[in-house]
Structure formats: structure tokens, C-alpha cells
Motif scaffolding. Structure first.
Motif, PDB file in Angstrom:
ATOM      1  N   LYS A 111       0.864  -1.178   0.000  1.00 60.74           N
ATOM      2  CA  LYS A 111       0.000   0.000   0.000  1.00 60.74           C
ATOM      3  C   LYS A 111       0.900   1.228   0.000  1.00 60.74           C
ATOM      4  N   HIS A 164      -7.475  10.507   0.320  1.00 60.00           N
ATOM      5  CA  HIS A 164      -7.514  11.150   1.630  1.00 60.00           C
ATOM      6  C   HIS A 164      -7.447  12.662   1.414  1.00 60.00           C
ATOM      7  N   GLU A 179      -2.062  -1.395  -3.638  1.00 65.75           N
ATOM      8  CA  GLU A 179      -3.081  -0.373  -3.366  1.00 65.75           C
ATOM      9  C   GLU A 179      -2.415   0.995  -3.279  1.00 65.75           C
ATOM     10  N   LYS A 198     -10.252  15.248  -6.116  1.00 63.69           N
ATOM     11  CA  LYS A 198     -10.644  13.842  -6.023  1.00 63.69           C
ATOM     12  C   LYS A 198     -11.189  13.283  -7.339  1.00 63.69           C
ATOM     13  N   SER A 243      -7.604   4.726  -3.133  1.00 67.49           N
ATOM     14  CA  SER A 243      -8.450   5.477  -2.209  1.00 67.49           C
ATOM     15  C   SER A 243      -7.882   6.879  -2.057  1.00 67.49           C
ATOM     16  N   GLU A 274      -3.468   4.058   8.135  1.00 62.59           N
ATOM     17  CA  GLU A 274      -3.752   3.326   6.898  1.00 62.59           C
ATOM     18  C   GLU A 274      -2.747   2.197   6.653  1.00 62.59           C
ATOM     19  N   ASN A 279     -11.166   9.121  -9.803  1.00 62.05           N
ATOM     20  CA  ASN A 279     -12.366   8.316  -9.579  1.00 62.05           C
ATOM     21  C   ASN A 279     -12.387   7.000 -10.350  1.00 62.05           C
ATOM     22  N   LEU A 320      -2.910   5.053  -1.993  1.00 65.06           N
ATOM     23  CA  LEU A 320      -3.646   6.020  -1.172  1.00 65.06           C
ATOM     24  C   LEU A 320      -3.137   7.403  -1.543  1.00 65.06           C
ATOM     25  N   ASN A 330      -8.162   0.140  -7.236  1.00 62.00           N
ATOM     26  CA  ASN A 330      -7.210  -0.066  -6.127  1.00 62.00           C
ATOM     27  C   ASN A 330      -6.710   1.253  -5.540  1.00 62.00           C
TER      28      ASN A 330
END
Length: 346
Positions: free
Chosen positions: A6, A58, A36, A46, A56, A82, A50, A38, A54
Motif C-alpha cells: 500500500k 484522503h 493499493e 478527487k 483510495s 492506513e 475516480n 492512497l 485499487n
């Protein structure tokens, strides 16, 4: 699903630079689907991420809970929960360095963007200018992941555009069904040295509108909204999008364009996100500095050769000649024909 790794990706601002990270991250995930990502950035950005699996997001609140040094400590504590295995600092400013340092002290591997400041200084100096293409920003982003142990080669090519459906409630001002070529125009920039003179741009807009094409003017500030509204009144084929829709909907409209005409600004990078070809206009800055949009061609860059170009990397330095020749001497016909040629090639 549990991922093997990650990676925290830091890129706080500006809009165009953040947008340039998205295609890189998309290619990264294709190469490393068991990893993944982050992303930490301003909440406004953001929508750029979209459609990336995989991944996300913040939200950074630089004027709120993440303000100042104590705010960065709070941000670090939030991100540490995280359980990231590595940190990719794609910004390399004071704030991103502080957050990266916190993770490094916590035993997490970190890597930071090399902005190539020395090469860029040689590219923009007044005397003994070293005019040569530098490594692109997107490849510099990829290098950060390579340093972390995740090498991959960027394709840096546009894919086939996938036009989003435009909901009538949101896009009531858009003429549908589409019966003409749609040209997006992003005529503004944060710094004036990157802006094609507005009277010259108006000539370009009216010529393209008279040729039967539908033009959409993009921008963000109240001043830009006023200028776009004045252009809108001058021809039925010119429509202003400024402050009419949110960023995610703006991206949907961009995905339906046939071409984008943009300064060296965020408009170029938003179009690249949606695989739309861009005719870019360059003045004080230069594609050689590495900020050409992902997948875009330098052959579609409208510019003139001058001994003084580029005089700036970001366009934030006043013209030392005093005549702004890089833009004032760039003929409207060159810009118009570049757009028409691109439309013809498609």
C-alpha cells in the motif's frame, strides 16, 4: 481484498500537476494490480482519480485541520492508521517533505520527486541557454515509484476517448444531440506570461465559431467568468462553462470534446485525463521543460522560436524584453490552423 503493498502518494497542488499524476497512477496499477494506492491531496481534485482501481483518496485540508506544522502532525497520524508500506512524494515541497520525514522516522520507505532544478535553470537562463528537452514530469513521477522498487515504463499515449453521458439536468446549456465538432478552450492560466493575449484569443474563437464548430470556454475565477460571458455573447457557437458545473461534471463534458485548445495550464491536463487531443499555446514557458500533457504531442504545440524562450518554468517571471513577443508575435492564424488541422486528422 488484501493487497501486498500500500503506497501513499503525496501531491498536494497545483491543479495541473495533480491531474498529471492520475494517468501515471493508472498505468502503475495496470503493472502492479496487487498494490493499493492512497492519494492525499486537496478534496477538489478527487474526481481526477475516480476511475482508477485499487485507489483510495484522503482529503487534505490545508486551511483547516491540516494547517501549519501541528496540522501536518495530525495528517501524519491519520495516514499512519492506513498502514502504508511506502511513501511516494510526488510534490517535493516543505509540507510533503515533513510528512515523508515522519514516515521515514517510523521505518517506512520513502522516495521523493526530483524536479530537475539545475537542468531547468539552464533551460531558462538568459545567456548560454541550454535548449534541449528535459525529462517529462510524468516520467519523473514514474521514477519515484522505481526508487521504491516498482519500476515500469510509461506508455504516455492517449487511449480511445470514452464520452460520458451528459445529464440534461446538469448540462441544460449544452446543445444536444451533438451535430458539430466540439472544441474546448482553456484560455486562462495562473500566470499572465502563459496567457495568449485576450484580443488575439477572441479572434481565434470567432474564426472557429464562424467555421461552424461548437466552442466551450473553461475557466475558474470570477474575472474569467466575466470574460467568457462577453465572448459567449459574440457568437451562438460560443458557450461559457465557467462556474456552471462542478469539476467532476466538467470532466464529463471534456470527455465529449473533439479537441481542446489550451494554454500551458490545467486545461491541457484535464483533457489528457479524458484522452482528448490538445492544441497547446506556449509563450514564456516551453514544452521542453517537461509539462506537456500526458500523451500529447509537441507537434500540436503552437509556439514561435525566440532566443529568449523559455524565460520561465512556470510563467511567473515578467518578460525581461518588455514586449511579450513570444505571445504577441504568435499569429492567430497559426493557432486557428493548428486546431483545424487536429480536427481534420481525427
Amino acid at each position: 481484498m488484501t493487497y501486498k503493498n500500500k503506497i501513499l502518494v503525496i501531491r498536494f497542488s497545483a491543479m495541473g500537476d495533480v491531474a498529471m499524476t492520475a494517468p501515471v497512477l493508472k498505468e502503475f496499477i495496470r503493472e502492479y494490480p496487487d498494490t493499493e494506492l492512497l492519494v492525499v491531496s486537496r478534496s477538489l481534485f478527487k474526481p481526477f482519480f475516480n476511475d482508477i482501481p485499487n485507489l483510495s483518496f484522503h482529503a487534505l485540508e490545508p486551511k483547516g485541520k491540516h494547517k501549519g506544522f501541528l496540522g501536518l502532525i495530525k495528517l501524519f497520524r491519520e495516514l499512519k492508521k492506513e498502514k502504508v508500506t511506502a511513501v511516494a512524494d510526488l510534490h517535493n515541497n516543505l509540507r510533503s517533505k515533513i510528512v515523508s520525514c515522519f514516515f521515514s522516522l517510523a521505518g517506512v520507505k520513502t522516495a521523493t520527486l526530483d524536479k530537475g532544478r539545475k537542468e531547468k535553470a539552464a533551460l531558462t537562463c538568459k545567456e548560454n541557454k541550454l535548449l534541449k528537452p528535459l525529462k517529462s514530469t510524468v516520467n519523473r513521477y514514474a521514477d519515484v515509484f522505481k526508487e521504491l522498487g516498482f519500476p515500469f515504463v510509461l506508455k504516455n499515449t492517449l487511449e480511445k476517448p470514452v464520452p460520458a453521458q451528459l445529464q440534461k439536468e446538469t448540462f441544460s446549456f449544452v446543445p444536444v444531440p451533438k451535430t458539430k465538432k466540439w472544441i474546448g478552450v482553456s484560455p486562462f492560466a495562473q500566470h499572465q506570461q502563459k496567457v495568449y493575449p485576450l484580443p488575439k484569443m477572441e479572434t481565434v474563437l470567432l474564426s472557429l465559431a464562424e467555421a461552424g464548430h461548437q466552442l466551450f470556454i473553461f475557466g475558474g475565477s470570477e474575472a474569467e467568468e466575466h470574460i467568457a460571458a462577453q465572448w459567449e455573447k459574440k457568437h451562438d457557437n460560443i458557450l461559457s462553462v465557467v462556474k456552471k458545473v462542478k469539476l467532476d461534471d466538467e470532466l464529463k463534458l471534456i470527455s465529449n470534446l473533439d479537441v481542446m485548445l489550451s494554454m500551458d495550464s490545467s486545461g491541457m491536463h484535464l483533457a489528457s485525463l479524458k484522452n482528448i487531443p490538445v492544441v497547446s499555446v506556449w509563450g514564456a514557458t516551453h514544452p521542453y521543460a517537461g509539462f506537456l500533457g500526458y500523451g500529447q504531442s509537441i507537434n500540436d504545440a503552437a509556439q514561435i522560436d525566440l532566443y529568449c524562450r523559455p524565460c520561465s518554468i512556470y510563467g511567473n517571471v515578467p518578460c525581461y524584453r518588455g514586449d511579450f513577443a513570444c505571445m504577441n508575435n504568435l499569429s492567430e492564424s497559426v493557432v486557428i490552423n493548428s486546431v483545424l488541422k487536429k480536427l481534420g486528422n481525427d
